[in-house]
Design a protein around this motif. Structure first.
Motif, PDB file in Angstrom:
ATOM      1  N   MET A  20     -20.251   3.694   5.937  1.00 37.05           N
ATOM      2  CA  MET A  20     -19.960   3.242   4.578  1.00 37.05           C
ATOM      3  C   MET A  20     -19.734   1.731   4.498  1.00 37.05           C
ATOM      4  O   MET A  20     -19.179   1.127   5.422  1.00 37.05           O
ATOM      5  CB  MET A  20     -18.721   3.964   4.041  1.00 37.05           C
ATOM      6  N   ASN A  21     -20.147   1.147   3.371  1.00 36.96           N
ATOM      7  CA  ASN A  21     -19.883  -0.268   3.121  1.00 36.96           C
ATOM      8  C   ASN A  21     -18.375  -0.495   3.045  1.00 36.96           C
ATOM      9  O   ASN A  21     -17.656   0.283   2.426  1.00 36.96           O
ATOM     10  CB  ASN A  21     -20.523  -0.718   1.804  1.00 36.96           C
ATOM     11  N   GLY A  22     -17.919  -1.541   3.693  1.00 37.19           N
ATOM     12  CA  GLY A  22     -16.501  -1.878   3.664  1.00 37.19           C
ATOM     13  C   GLY A  22     -15.677  -1.192   4.729  1.00 37.19           C
ATOM     14  O   GLY A  22     -14.499  -1.487   4.893  1.00 37.19           O
ATOM     15  N   TYR A  23     -16.282  -0.290   5.483  1.00 37.88           N
ATOM     16  CA  TYR A  23     -15.587   0.395   6.573  1.00 37.88           C
ATOM     17  C   TYR A  23     -15.443  -0.565   7.752  1.00 37.88           C
ATOM     18  O   TYR A  23     -16.376  -1.290   8.095  1.00 37.88           O
ATOM     19  CB  TYR A  23     -16.391   1.626   7.001  1.00 37.88           C
ATOM     20  N   PRO A  40      -0.909  21.867   3.739  1.00 37.59           N
ATOM     21  CA  PRO A  40      -1.377  21.586   2.386  1.00 37.59           C
ATOM     22  C   PRO A  40      -2.377  20.426   2.391  1.00 37.59           C
ATOM     23  O   PRO A  40      -2.569  19.754   3.405  1.00 37.59           O
ATOM     24  CB  PRO A  40      -0.097  21.184   1.657  1.00 37.59           C
ATOM     25  N   PHE A  41      -2.950  20.171   1.221  1.00 36.20           N
ATOM     26  CA  PHE A  41      -3.884  19.060   1.110  1.00 36.20           C
ATOM     27  C   PHE A  41      -3.110  17.756   1.272  1.00 36.20           C
ATOM     28  O   PHE A  41      -2.035  17.593   0.696  1.00 36.20           O
ATOM     29  CB  PHE A  41      -4.629  19.096  -0.232  1.00 36.20           C
ATOM     30  N   PRO A  42      -3.617  16.819   2.055  1.00 33.56           N
ATOM     31  CA  PRO A  42      -2.849  15.608   2.387  1.00 33.56           C
ATOM     32  C   PRO A  42      -2.782  14.583   1.257  1.00 33.56           C
ATOM     33  O   PRO A  42      -3.640  14.540   0.383  1.00 33.56           O
ATOM     34  CB  PRO A  42      -3.620  15.030   3.575  1.00 33.56           C
ATOM     35  N   THR A  43      -1.750  13.763   1.346  1.00 35.82           N
ATOM     36  CA  THR A  43      -1.600  12.599   0.483  1.00 35.82           C
ATOM     37  C   THR A  43      -2.142  11.390   1.236  1.00 35.82           C
ATOM     38  O   THR A  43      -1.788  11.168   2.397  1.00 35.82           O
ATOM     39  CB  THR A  43      -0.116  12.365   0.136  1.00 35.82           C
ATOM     40  N   VAL A  44      -3.002  10.631   0.578  1.00 36.23           N
ATOM     41  CA  VAL A  44      -3.591   9.437   1.174  1.00 36.23           C
ATOM     42  C   VAL A  44      -2.811   8.226   0.671  1.00 36.23           C
ATOM     43  O   VAL A  44      -2.569   8.092  -0.533  1.00 36.23           O
ATOM     44  CB  VAL A  44      -5.082   9.311   0.777  1.00 36.23           C
ATOM     45  N   GLU A  45      -2.411   7.359   1.602  1.00 39.95           N
ATOM     46  CA  GLU A  45      -1.697   6.142   1.231  1.00 39.95           C
ATOM     47  C   GLU A  45      -2.412   4.934   1.824  1.00 39.95           C
ATOM     48  O   GLU A  45      -3.062   5.045   2.864  1.00 39.95           O
ATOM     49  CB  GLU A  45      -0.257   6.204   1.743  1.00 39.95           C
ATOM     50  N   HIS A  46      -2.290   3.806   1.150  1.00 37.28           N
ATOM     51  CA  HIS A  46      -2.945   2.574   1.561  1.00 37.28           C
ATOM     52  C   HIS A  46      -1.890   1.504   1.809  1.00 37.28           C
ATOM     53  O   HIS A  46      -0.936   1.370   1.044  1.00 37.28           O
ATOM     54  CB  HIS A  46      -3.929   2.101   0.492  1.00 37.28           C
ATOM     55  N   PHE A  47      -2.102   0.700   2.857  1.00 38.02           N
ATOM     56  CA  PHE A  47      -1.146  -0.313   3.256  1.00 38.02           C
ATOM     57  C   PHE A  47      -1.859  -1.643   3.497  1.00 38.02           C
ATOM     58  O   PHE A  47      -3.017  -1.662   3.899  1.00 38.02           O
ATOM     59  CB  PHE A  47      -0.438   0.098   4.561  1.00 38.02           C
ATOM     60  N   LYS A  48      -1.129  -2.715   3.255  1.00 35.71           N
ATOM     61  CA  LYS A  48      -1.617  -4.038   3.632  1.00 35.71           C
ATOM     62  C   LYS A  48      -0.606  -4.653   4.580  1.00 35.71           C
ATOM     63  O   LYS A  48       0.600  -4.365   4.516  1.00 35.71           O
ATOM     64  CB  LYS A  48      -1.842  -4.930   2.412  1.00 35.71           C
ATOM     65  N   GLN A  49      -1.091  -5.490   5.466  1.00 36.49           N
ATOM     66  CA  GLN A  49      -0.248  -6.088   6.489  1.00 36.49           C
ATOM     67  C   GLN A  49       0.734  -7.082   5.869  1.00 36.49           C
ATOM     68  O   GLN A  49       0.375  -7.830   4.953  1.00 36.49           O
ATOM     69  CB  GLN A  49      -1.085  -6.773   7.549  1.00 36.49           C
ATOM     70  N   VAL A  50       1.935  -7.079   6.375  1.00 36.08           N
ATOM     71  CA  VAL A  50       2.963  -8.005   5.935  1.00 36.08           C
ATOM     72  C   VAL A  50       2.907  -9.243   6.814  1.00 36.08           C
ATOM     73  O   VAL A  50       2.899  -9.133   8.049  1.00 36.08           O
ATOM     74  CB  VAL A  50       4.370  -7.345   6.040  1.00 36.08           C
ATOM     75  N   ILE A  96      -7.310  -3.369   4.490  1.00 43.63           N
ATOM     76  CA  ILE A  96      -6.473  -2.289   3.980  1.00 43.63           C
ATOM     77  C   ILE A  96      -6.446  -1.178   5.025  1.00 43.63           C
ATOM     78  O   ILE A  96      -7.485  -0.815   5.583  1.00 43.63           O
ATOM     79  CB  ILE A  96      -7.027  -1.745   2.650  1.00 43.63           C
ATOM     80  N   LEU A  97      -5.270  -0.654   5.268  1.00 44.57           N
ATOM     81  CA  LEU A  97      -5.113   0.464   6.191  1.00 44.57           C
ATOM     82  C   LEU A  97      -4.836   1.731   5.386  1.00 44.57           C
ATOM     83  O   LEU A  97      -3.837   1.812   4.665  1.00 44.57           O
ATOM     84  CB  LEU A  97      -3.966   0.205   7.167  1.00 44.57           C
ATOM     85  N   GLU A  98      -5.721   2.687   5.495  1.00 46.68           N
ATOM     86  CA  GLU A  98      -5.531   4.012   4.892  1.00 46.68           C
ATOM     87  C   GLU A  98      -4.831   4.871   5.938  1.00 46.68           C
ATOM     88  O   GLU A  98      -5.274   4.937   7.087  1.00 46.68           O
ATOM     89  CB  GLU A  98      -6.894   4.604   4.541  1.00 46.68           C
ATOM     90  N   ALA A  99      -3.741   5.522   5.553  1.00 49.56           N
ATOM     91  CA  ALA A  99      -2.988   6.376   6.468  1.00 49.56           C
ATOM     92  C   ALA A  99      -2.834   7.756   5.838  1.00 49.56           C
ATOM     93  O   ALA A  99      -2.425   7.872   4.688  1.00 49.56           O
ATOM     94  CB  ALA A  99      -1.615   5.778   6.752  1.00 49.56           C
ATOM     95  N   VAL A 100      -3.194   8.775   6.626  1.00 51.64           N
ATOM     96  CA  VAL A 100      -3.168  10.142   6.117  1.00 51.64           C
ATOM     97  C   VAL A 100      -2.586  11.055   7.185  1.00 51.64           C
ATOM     98  O   VAL A 100      -3.090  11.097   8.314  1.00 51.64           O
ATOM     99  CB  VAL A 100      -4.586  10.646   5.753  1.00 51.64           C
ATOM    100  N   VAL A 138      -7.613   4.672   8.845  1.00 46.89           N
ATOM    101  CA  VAL A 138      -8.922   4.083   8.556  1.00 46.89           C
ATOM    102  C   VAL A 138      -8.698   2.678   8.033  1.00 46.89           C
ATOM    103  O   VAL A 138      -7.875   2.470   7.131  1.00 46.89           O
ATOM    104  CB  VAL A 138      -9.718   4.915   7.514  1.00 46.89           C
ATOM    105  N   ARG A 139      -9.430   1.739   8.590  1.00 45.00           N
ATOM    106  CA  ARG A 139      -9.359   0.348   8.132  1.00 45.00           C
ATOM    107  C   ARG A 139     -10.571   0.048   7.255  1.00 45.00           C
ATOM    108  O   ARG A 139     -11.707   0.340   7.641  1.00 45.00           O
ATOM    109  CB  ARG A 139      -9.299  -0.590   9.335  1.00 45.00           C
ATOM    110  N   TRP A 140     -10.271  -0.507   6.089  1.00 44.62           N
ATOM    111  CA  TRP A 140     -11.289  -0.874   5.099  1.00 44.62           C
ATOM    112  C   TRP A 140     -11.180  -2.348   4.784  1.00 44.62           C
ATOM    113  O   TRP A 140     -10.076  -2.914   4.839  1.00 44.62           O
ATOM    114  CB  TRP A 140     -11.079  -0.075   3.803  1.00 44.62           C
ATOM    115  N   GLU A 141     -12.283  -2.963   4.388  1.00 40.35           N
ATOM    116  CA  GLU A 141     -12.241  -4.361   3.964  1.00 40.35           C
ATOM    117  C   GLU A 141     -11.402  -4.520   2.706  1.00 40.35           C
ATOM    118  O   GLU A 141     -10.642  -5.477   2.578  1.00 40.35           O
ATOM    119  CB  GLU A 141     -13.655  -4.886   3.726  1.00 40.35           C
ATOM    120  N   THR A 142     -11.565  -3.588   1.748  1.00 46.16           N
ATOM    121  CA  THR A 142     -10.823  -3.630   0.486  1.00 46.16           C
ATOM    122  C   THR A 142     -10.398  -2.219   0.101  1.00 46.16           C
ATOM    123  O   THR A 142     -10.972  -1.231   0.582  1.00 46.16           O
ATOM    124  CB  THR A 142     -11.695  -4.188  -0.663  1.00 46.16           C
ATOM    125  N   LEU A 143      -9.448  -2.122  -0.792  1.00 46.34           N
ATOM    126  CA  LEU A 143      -9.024  -0.826  -1.314  1.00 46.34           C
ATOM    127  C   LEU A 143     -10.191  -0.129  -2.013  1.00 46.34           C
ATOM    128  O   LEU A 143     -10.420   1.066  -1.842  1.00 46.34           O
ATOM    129  CB  LEU A 143      -7.857  -1.010  -2.284  1.00 46.34           C
TER     130      LEU A 143
END
Length: 98
Positions: free
Chosen positions: A32-35, A85-95, A2-6, A54-59
């Motif tokens: 962190m675990n999963g990082y 302002p405070f950021p919005t965090v979004e998560h992506f998976k590879q297509v 999972i790719l977290e993009a902020v 940030v790349r994570w093993e899972t959401l």
């Protein structure tokens, strides 16, 4: 994976302080675990604008494991006061293209 993009907007004249604090915070998230990995990019055209990837093993490694941890409180204390302002965090998976 999972790719977290902020997209981060840093308050004026605090970019150097933010980058120093982010160096400290990097070891927190990396423990962190999963990082898997992370990158911070500074925008060329817009002052105070950064892209955090940030790349994570899972959401759940991010949304549950990291965000519910004591380490997240340290991360938050180091970094959250820089954002406006405070950021919005979004998560992506590879297509898959094949």
């Amino acid at each position: 994976m999972i790719l977290e993009a902020v997209m981060l907007s840093i308050k004026p004249n605090l970019e150097n302080d933010f980058e120093s604090a982010f160096q400290q915070a990097s070891s927190i998230i990396a423990s962190m675990n999963g990082y898997l990995s992370h990158e911070l990019h500074k925008c060329i055209e817009v002052q105070g604008k950064y892209l955090l990837l940030v790349r994570w093993e899972t959401l759940e490694a991010h949304t549950i494991g990291f965000r519910n941890s004591a380490e997240y409180q340290q991360w938050k204390n180091l970094l959250h006061h820089f954002y406006e302002p405070f950021p919005t965090v979004e998560h992506f998976k590879q297509v898959s293209l094949s």
